[in-house]
Design a protein around this motif. Sequence first.
Motif, PDB file in Angstrom:
ATOM      1  N   ARG A   3      23.579  22.346  -6.603  1.00  0.00           N
ATOM      2  CA  ARG A   3      22.693  22.256  -7.756  1.00  0.00           C
ATOM      3  C   ARG A   3      23.006  21.095  -8.673  1.00  0.00           C
ATOM      4  NH1 ARG A   3      18.940  26.479  -8.745  1.00  0.00           N
ATOM      5  NH2 ARG A   3      18.976  25.501 -10.721  1.00  0.00           N
ATOM      6  N   GLU A   4      23.588  20.155  -8.112  1.00  0.00           N
ATOM      7  CA  GLU A   4      24.088  18.803  -8.495  1.00  0.00           C
ATOM      8  C   GLU A   4      24.031  17.698  -7.667  1.00  0.00           C
ATOM      9  OE1 GLU A   4      27.605  20.227 -11.550  1.00  0.00           O
ATOM     10  OE2 GLU A   4      28.028  19.851  -9.546  1.00  0.00           O
ATOM     11  N   PRO A   5      22.754  17.593  -7.033  1.00  0.00           N
ATOM     12  CA  PRO A   5      22.573  16.403  -6.057  1.00  0.00           C
ATOM     13  C   PRO A   5      23.307  15.182  -6.209  1.00  0.00           C
ATOM     14  CG  PRO A   5      20.636  16.789  -6.924  1.00  0.00           C
ATOM     15  CD  PRO A   5      21.372  17.663  -7.557  1.00  0.00           C
ATOM     16  N   PHE A   6      23.565  14.518  -5.000  1.00  0.00           N
ATOM     17  CA  PHE A   6      24.056  13.372  -4.962  1.00  0.00           C
ATOM     18  C   PHE A   6      23.335  12.317  -5.812  1.00  0.00           C
ATOM     19  CE2 PHE A   6      26.155   9.228  -3.288  1.00  0.00           C
ATOM     20  CZ  PHE A   6      27.464   9.624  -3.625  1.00  0.00           C
ATOM     21  N   PRO A   7      23.899  11.339  -6.607  1.00  0.00           N
ATOM     22  CA  PRO A   7      23.257  10.350  -7.576  1.00  0.00           C
ATOM     23  C   PRO A   7      22.114   9.827  -6.617  1.00  0.00           C
ATOM     24  CG  PRO A   7      25.448  10.183  -7.825  1.00  0.00           C
ATOM     25  CD  PRO A   7      25.362  11.232  -6.620  1.00  0.00           C
ATOM     26  N   ASP A   8      20.865   9.518  -7.144  1.00  0.00           N
ATOM     27  CA  ASP A   8      19.889   8.917  -6.769  1.00  0.00           C
ATOM     28  C   ASP A   8      19.588   7.518  -7.405  1.00  0.00           C
ATOM     29  OD1 ASP A   8      17.523   7.575  -5.893  1.00  0.00           O
ATOM     30  OD2 ASP A   8      15.987   9.257  -7.154  1.00  0.00           O
ATOM     31  N   MET A   9      19.973   6.106  -6.486  1.00  0.00           N
ATOM     32  CA  MET A   9      19.908   4.900  -7.026  1.00  0.00           C
ATOM     33  C   MET A   9      18.515   4.320  -7.311  1.00  0.00           C
ATOM     34  SD  MET A   9      23.216   4.557  -7.178  1.00  0.00           S
ATOM     35  CE  MET A   9      24.648   5.375  -6.654  1.00  0.00           C
ATOM     36  N   ALA A  10      17.444   5.017  -7.070  1.00  0.00           N
ATOM     37  CA  ALA A  10      16.154   4.403  -7.262  1.00  0.00           C
ATOM     38  C   ALA A  10      16.041   3.681  -8.745  1.00  0.00           C
ATOM     39  CB  ALA A  10      15.133   5.716  -7.062  1.00  0.00           C
ATOM     40  N   ASP A  11      16.540   4.012  -9.723  1.00  0.00           N
ATOM     41  CA  ASP A  11      16.512   3.704 -10.811  1.00  0.00           C
ATOM     42  C   ASP A  11      17.108   2.313 -11.209  1.00  0.00           C
ATOM     43  OD1 ASP A  11      14.629   5.667 -11.599  1.00  0.00           O
ATOM     44  OD2 ASP A  11      16.235   6.965 -12.726  1.00  0.00           O
ATOM     45  N   VAL A  12      17.971   1.963 -10.336  1.00  0.00           N
ATOM     46  CA  VAL A  12      18.675   0.742 -10.334  1.00  0.00           C
ATOM     47  C   VAL A  12      17.951  -0.565 -10.306  1.00  0.00           C
ATOM     48  CG1 VAL A  12      20.913  -0.371  -9.541  1.00  0.00           C
ATOM     49  CG2 VAL A  12      20.933   1.902  -9.535  1.00  0.00           C
ATOM     50  N   ILE A  13      18.140  -1.482 -11.368  1.00  0.00           N
ATOM     51  CA  ILE A  13      17.368  -2.753 -11.106  1.00  0.00           C
ATOM     52  C   ILE A  13      18.419  -3.853 -11.459  1.00  0.00           C
ATOM     53  CG2 ILE A  13      15.240  -1.780 -12.083  1.00  0.00           C
ATOM     54  CD1 ILE A  13      16.147  -3.031 -14.837  1.00  0.00           C
ATOM     55  N   ALA A  14      18.151  -4.971 -11.333  1.00  0.00           N
ATOM     56  CA  ALA A  14      19.109  -6.146 -11.941  1.00  0.00           C
ATOM     57  C   ALA A  14      18.428  -6.662 -13.251  1.00  0.00           C
ATOM     58  CB  ALA A  14      18.878  -7.242 -10.661  1.00  0.00           C
ATOM     59  N   HIS A  15      19.387  -6.910 -14.056  1.00  0.00           N
ATOM     60  CA  HIS A  15      19.237  -7.308 -15.298  1.00  0.00           C
ATOM     61  C   HIS A  15      20.153  -8.223 -15.880  1.00  0.00           C
ATOM     62  CE1 HIS A  15      17.432  -7.498 -19.373  1.00  0.00           C
ATOM     63  NE2 HIS A  15      18.361  -6.989 -19.957  1.00  0.00           N
ATOM     64  N   ALA A  16      19.907  -9.415 -16.305  1.00  0.00           N
ATOM     65  CA  ALA A  16      21.159 -10.054 -16.997  1.00  0.00           C
ATOM     66  C   ALA A  16      22.263 -10.435 -16.111  1.00  0.00           C
ATOM     67  CB  ALA A  16      21.689  -9.433 -18.387  1.00  0.00           C
ATOM     68  N   GLY A  17      21.799 -10.713 -14.969  1.00  0.00           N
ATOM     69  CA  GLY A  17      23.027 -10.651 -13.706  1.00  0.00           C
ATOM     70  C   GLY A  17      23.975  -9.674 -13.216  1.00  0.00           C
ATOM     71  N   ARG A  18      23.475  -8.528 -13.638  1.00  0.00           N
ATOM     72  CA  ARG A  18      24.133  -7.364 -13.106  1.00  0.00           C
ATOM     73  C   ARG A  18      23.420  -6.163 -12.771  1.00  0.00           C
ATOM     74  NH1 ARG A  18      27.607  -5.445 -18.566  1.00  0.00           N
ATOM     75  NH2 ARG A  18      25.789  -4.791 -19.848  1.00  0.00           N
ATOM     76  N   VAL A  19      23.650  -5.267 -12.186  1.00  0.00           N
ATOM     77  CA  VAL A  19      23.151  -4.015 -12.044  1.00  0.00           C
ATOM     78  C   VAL A  19      22.849  -3.261 -13.394  1.00  0.00           C
ATOM     79  CG1 VAL A  19      23.443  -3.514  -9.614  1.00  0.00           C
ATOM     80  CG2 VAL A  19      25.211  -2.490 -11.234  1.00  0.00           C
TER      81      VAL A  19
END
Length: 189
Positions: A3-19
Amino acid sequence: MTREPFPDMADVIAHAGRVAYRSETPADRDAHGALWARQAHAPHEGYPLFGKIHSARQRHAMLHLLCQICGQEPDENTDGVLWLLPTVPGRLPDDDGNGIITTYPPVCRPCAGLALRQCPPLRHAHAVLRVRDVQVYGVSGAAFTLIASSAVFREALDCPYDSPDLVGVVAVQQLLRLTDYSDAQDETT
């Protein structure tokens, strides 16, 4: 847990030189500036998925040196804190002369037996250590290449906190460095 799926990285963006996350909050980063994966929290629901560790619980157990199974105090004596680590048959975990880097928290004695019976990697081969010195080392996670405002997954990476690569990593597990340790294999046989 299922019931705790592995993290989804779809919301990750680049901002101010970092994730970053589009809707990032201060709780998304640790004291070293690492961005942590977001994961559903539903303890005791579903069944265990061996090898799929919950990020927040793993991190909490590592930073507070709690048993990786029950979350209570680990076994400790004058020789150090009890650690149970998967390894290659007949070998101790890799130590480059600066200690063992691990994503595994310590363990209490009752849970050590349970883990040896139920965890497939530990049944295959394991090391039992008594550790007298532990340092927070870094994170294990997903490394991204930053292109304009996009973050493109590159590889899984273990990243020390002092590495310039940390700006492109979404942490999934805490890394500790174990030093000043001794073999305690006879304690579980």
